[in-house]
Design an enzyme around this catalytic site. Structure first.
Site, mmCIF file in Angstrom:
data_model
loop_
_atom_site.group_PDB
_atom_site.id
_atom_site.type_symbol
_atom_site.label_atom_id
_atom_site.label_comp_id
_atom_site.label_asym_id
_atom_site.label_seq_id
_atom_site.Cartn_x
_atom_site.Cartn_y
_atom_site.Cartn_z
ATOM 1 N N SER A 63 -16.694 11.138 -27.478
ATOM 2 C CA SER A 63 -15.910 11.116 -28.294
ATOM 3 C C SER A 63 -14.582 10.040 -27.707
ATOM 4 C CB SER A 63 -14.748 12.478 -27.839
ATOM 5 O OG SER A 63 -14.828 13.400 -29.163
ATOM 6 N N LYS A 66 -13.446 7.446 -30.036
ATOM 7 C CA LYS A 66 -12.723 7.480 -31.155
ATOM 8 C C LYS A 66 -11.410 6.665 -31.041
ATOM 9 C CE LYS A 66 -14.442 12.273 -32.023
ATOM 10 N NZ LYS A 66 -14.478 13.642 -31.762
ATOM 11 N N TYR A 189 -21.470 6.280 -36.395
ATOM 12 C CA TYR A 189 -20.507 7.040 -35.742
ATOM 13 C C TYR A 189 -21.244 7.787 -34.371
ATOM 14 C CZ TYR A 189 -18.637 11.559 -33.919
ATOM 15 O OH TYR A 189 -18.016 12.505 -33.230
ATOM 16 N N TYR A 241 -8.968 17.647 -27.245
ATOM 17 C CA TYR A 241 -9.415 18.995 -27.880
ATOM 18 C C TYR A 241 -8.165 19.879 -28.019
ATOM 19 C CZ TYR A 241 -13.807 16.543 -26.531
ATOM 20 O OH TYR A 241 -14.960 15.717 -26.417
ATOM 21 N N VAL A 259 -17.438 14.792 -24.458
ATOM 22 C CA VAL A 259 -18.386 15.870 -23.957
ATOM 23 C C VAL A 259 -19.177 15.434 -22.922
ATOM 24 C CG1 VAL A 259 -18.239 17.412 -25.873
ATOM 25 C CG2 VAL A 259 -19.867 15.706 -26.055
HETATM 26 N N1 GLU Z 1 -20.971 12.861 -30.349
HETATM 27 C C1 GLU Z 1 -20.242 14.162 -30.267
HETATM 28 C C2 GLU Z 1 -20.277 14.860 -31.441
HETATM 29 O O1 GLU Z 1 -19.851 14.326 -32.536
HETATM 30 C C3 GLU Z 1 -19.013 13.662 -29.758
HETATM 31 C C4 GLU Z 1 -18.198 15.092 -29.401
HETATM 32 C C5 GLU Z 1 -17.287 14.665 -28.309
HETATM 33 O O2 GLU Z 1 -17.283 13.999 -27.390
HETATM 34 O O3 GLU Z 1 -16.287 15.471 -28.355
HETATM 35 O O4 GLU Z 1 -20.285 15.806 -31.424
#
Ligand code: GLU
Length: 322
Positions: A63, A66, A189, A241, A259
């Site tokens: 994540s 992002k 993604y 989060y 994550v």
């Molecule tokens: N690739 C993970 C997903 O889309 C990233 C989630 C994350 O790191 O929060 O679920």
């Protein structure tokens, strides 16, 4: 004031004993991480590096990507146009929440939750999937100062199991929030999430954001300084989060977690900090990393709104580390 390197060693020693939490396993490949990996890295805007532990261990960025893809989308579309497509409202929901898609505005809530991140990725430009992937990798390379690679097993693992993200993309297609070929968007993604980094790389990426978008080691402009405030604002309000509010309250600097167990944070004009440890709490944040950041913030007065210690404690600690 404790010298920074000694304090990092102390934190590393103290929290190595903290063994609560679970390594993420909903992407099967992530479950292979060694739960004991633990690193802390600081890179200053002057290019000084202070780090302890497994800071050269590679892992997938997840994540945290992002943040940087959002920066890319801002450069392509500009603030106002991007805002029409992806909002900047925190949700208080988990990263993979399906519920909070704003059907009225046709915008996902923010670019740090999966829906908003997938929508943001759909806005990248380039002639075909390969060109878009190359642009994405070049963007990451400007931040880390070396070639970057995608971890194929993790990419495939998420591609095969990412049904929730696929469902989200379909819903957004249905609502007219994204309009491209969603299979290609999801692949890009999943690829951005599978970019391999080290804790050192993450601290350097954060230091680049702290340094008006200029990589402090290579001198390369990784992102336009015009968009740093947008990126940091979204990190500050939405980066952790559904712990984002408590993080802002306790630690008080813009940050983003992933994550795979990384958290990076930006001390504007001073440094980037990253911590990596794969055991996660129920929000999906690294347990050791949260502890380390809380202690660092308290010790050096990093909280943006905490003026009681003065602004110079951390810079003194950075100087004494040199
Ligand atoms: N690739 C993970 C997903 O889309 C990233 C989630 C994350 O790191 O929060 O679920």
């Amino acid at each position: 004031m404790i010298p920074l390197h000694s304090f990092l060693e102390k934190l590393h020693h103290t929290y190595s004993a903290l063994e609560t939490g679970q390594v993420a396993s909903y992407i099967p490949e992530l479950a292979k991480a060694n739960p004991d990996w633990f690193a802390i890295s600081v890179v200053t805007t002057g290019g000084q590096v202070i780090e302890v532990g497994d800071y050269q261990q590679k892992f997938t960025i997840q994540s945290i990507s992002k943040v940087f893809v959002y920066g890319m989308a801002l450069e392509i579309h500009g603030r106002e146009r991007l805002l029409e497509k992806v909002s900047v409202e925190p949700t208080g929901d988990p990263f993979n929440s399906l519920i909070r898609l704003d059907e009225d505005s046709h915008r996902p809530f923010n670019p740090m939750i999966n829906a908003g991140a997938i929508a943001t990725t759909s806005l990248l430009q380039g002639d075909g999937p390969t060109e878009r992937l190359n642009q994405l990798l070049l963007m990451f390379e400007r931040y880390v100062g070396h070639e970057v690679f995608i971890d194929m097993p993790t990419f495939i693992s998420e591609r095969v199991t990412g049904h929730r993200n696929r469902a989200m993309a379909h819903l957004m297609l249905n609502f007219g929030m994204i309009d491209k070929d969603i299979a290609a968007v999801l692949d890009l993604y999943f690829q951005q999430c599978a970019v391999m980094v080290t804790c050192h790389d993450l601290a350097l990426m954060a230091a680049t954001l702290a340094n008006q978008g200029v990589n402090p080691i290579t001198g390369v402009q990784a992102v336009s300084p015009d968009y740093i405030r947008d990126i940091l604002s979204v990190m500050y309000t939405c980066g952790m989060y559904n712990f984002a509010g408590e993080w802002a309250y306790r630690v008080g600097i813009p940050a983003k977690s992933g994550v795979s167990g990384g958290i990076l944070a930006v001390v504007p004009d001073q440094a980037g900090i990253a911590v990596f440890s794969p055991r996660l709490d129920s929000n999906g944040n690294s347990i050791r990393a949260i502890q380390v950041f809380q202690d660092l913030s308290r010790e050096y007065g990093l909280h943006l709104f905490d003026l009681s210690m003065g602004r110079c404690v951390f810079s003194q600690a950075l100087q004494s580390a040199g």
